[in-house]
Design an enzyme around this catalytic site. Structure first.
Site, PDB file in Angstrom:
ATOM      1  CG  HIS A  59      -4.402   0.198   3.905  1.00  0.00           C
ATOM      2  ND1 HIS A  59      -3.630  -0.831   3.191  1.00  0.00           N
ATOM      3  CD2 HIS A  59      -5.338   0.389   3.079  1.00  0.00           C
ATOM      4  CE1 HIS A  59      -3.966  -0.784   1.914  1.00  0.00           C
ATOM      5  NE2 HIS A  59      -5.206  -0.138   1.833  1.00  0.00           N
TER       6      HIS A  59
ATOM      7  CG  HIS B  49      -6.679   0.658  -1.442  1.00  0.00           C
ATOM      8  ND1 HIS B  49      -6.772  -0.016  -0.380  1.00  0.00           N
ATOM      9  CD2 HIS B  49      -7.937   0.256  -2.224  1.00  0.00           C
ATOM     10  CE1 HIS B  49      -8.022  -0.859  -0.190  1.00  0.00           C
ATOM     11  NE2 HIS B  49      -8.621  -0.507  -1.488  1.00  0.00           N
TER      12      HIS B  49
ATOM     13  CB  CYS C 197      -0.889  -0.030   1.128  1.00  0.00           C
ATOM     14  SG  CYS C 197      -0.157  -0.034   2.815  1.00  0.00           S
TER      15      CYS C 197
END
Length: 403
Positions: free
Chosen positions: A366, A378, A321
């Site tokens: 994240h 993402h 990520c």
């Protein structure tokens, strides 16, 4: 016989030995007797003789002291056996409940100097309470006074609501387990230095806490994380000035980077994946075009469907990520750390309600890139790769604007 009469009798009996001068015989027989003592201790008119009266009085005083000492010892023993009452860690925490902020002043009056601001839902520690309705508090770098009516104290539920409990990974790679055991299955892996929100620390004494990750909630060992609670604290006047100056500098830097990216894109006619690792993919991707957040969002969206690889940063061959966000922004000349917690400090913060395409949306461990319409792109999980998701599919910790 009541307690005091027993004490008097004991003192008289003890005095008999002293006054008679004959003591106690070999077999414990008293030679004088109580009646003799009383007779000896009385004057001709029947009142206590001076010496005897003084002796009796001293005996009673010493008896009172002995009783008091025995009671104190008994109380101390009971206290040692009692379970100690531990005050709540939230007992002295004050949470501001105001429309915007409350001033922190140098003295407990509204005419004194303003040292800083305690914003709504910010926390402070109460040091003392004045008689005229002020708390002396300390919060961040600010120590001063706030009116009691603008803060709530001792409310554990509110304190937990406005704070965030974090676990910071202290080892190179940490496994998130499905159960609180080193033998349990692995849910996902966490990288050193990243922060993850703790959703349950009730088992911390047994060595485990539950954290939330992109793959779901799982268990991590407390041997490999640092646990801490994050409150928003007061901002001093100097810190406020520095923050405003920093935000302005970041806006100017973003504008300069946007201009540079625009110049770069206008000269580039070849496709690029924006990473240092590009081999293997046969797909064609457009070069960065534009110099704003919308350009970032459009560029990032090209890589939908490409793989997720833990620790990776290739937009085509695999990235995690933070590697995804880092590599997308690198294509626009912006350098970001390969860390979700590090990216949570990049640029400047905006409200989620004000998010624009290109903003970095930060979660527990994240990050993703906002593309508009409450949507992010993402690098999600190994099973799903790079994809779109609703921006609020998880609790948003921060939204950072670069352009």
């Amino acid at each position: 016989m009541d307690y005091r009469m027993k004490r008097i009798a004991s003192c008289l009996l003890a005095g008999a030995i002293v006054i008679s001068g004959t003591g106690v015989g070999t077999y414990g027989a008293q030679t004088g007797g109580v009646s003799a003592v009383i007779a000896t201790g009385l004057s001709s008119n029947g009142s206590p003789a001076a010496g005897f009266s003084k002796m009796l009085s001293q005996c009673l005083i010493e008896s009172d002291k002995a009783v008091a000492e025995a009671a104190a010892q008994a109380e101390e023993q009971v206290s040692e056996n009692d379970v100690p009452v531990v005050a709540s860690e939230y007992a002295d925490i004050a949470i501001a409940q105001v429309d915007n902020y409350v001033n922190v002043r140098s003295e407990p009056n509204t005419d004194s100097e303003v040292l800083g601001k305690l914003y709504n839902n910010s926390a402070a520690t109460v040091l003392e309470t004045t008689e005229d309705g002020w708390y002396k508090i300390t919060s961040g770098s600010v120590t001063g006074y706030v009116k009691c009516e603008y803060v709530v104290t001792g409310d554990e539920e509110l304190a937990k609501k406005v704070s965030t409990r974090y676990a910071t990974v202290t080892t190179t790679t940490l496994y998130v387990r499905m159960e609180p055991s080193t033998e349990a299955g692995i849910l996902t892996m966490l990288g050193e230095g990243d922060d993850f929100v703790v959703v349950d620390d009730s088992m911390k004494d047994s060595g485990w806490v539950i954290v939330t990750t992109e793959e779901g909630d799982g268990y991590v060992s407390t041997d490999y994380v640092n646990l801490w609670t994050d409150y928003v604290t007061a901002e001093s006047k100097a810190e406020e000035e520095a923050r405003l100056a920093k935000e302005e500098a970041e806006r100017q830097a973003a504008a300069a980077a946007a201009a540079k990216a625009k110049q770069k894109s206008s000269k580039s006619s070849s496709s690029s994946d924006g990473t240092s690792s590009s081999g293997g993919s046969s797909a064609s991707y457009a070069a960065p075009s534009g110099s704003n957040g919308q350009a970032v969002a459009s560029y990032a969206s090209q890589f939908i469907g490409n793989p997720y690889v833990y620790g990776g940063s290739s937009l085509t061959n695999g990235t995690d990520c933070s590697g995804f966000v880092m590599s997308v922004y690198a294509a626009f000349g912006i350098s970001l750390p390969h860390s979700s917690s590090g990216q949570r400090s990049a640029g400047y913060e905006v409200n989620l309600s004000e998010a624009q395409p290109g903003d970095i949306v930060c979660y527990s461990g994240h990050v993703g890139i906002y593309v508009g319409n409450n949507t992010i792109v993402h690098a999600s999980t190994p099973s799903s790769g790079i994809k779109y998701s609703t921006a609020t599919y998880r609790n948003v910790l921060s939204v950072r604007r670069i352009f």
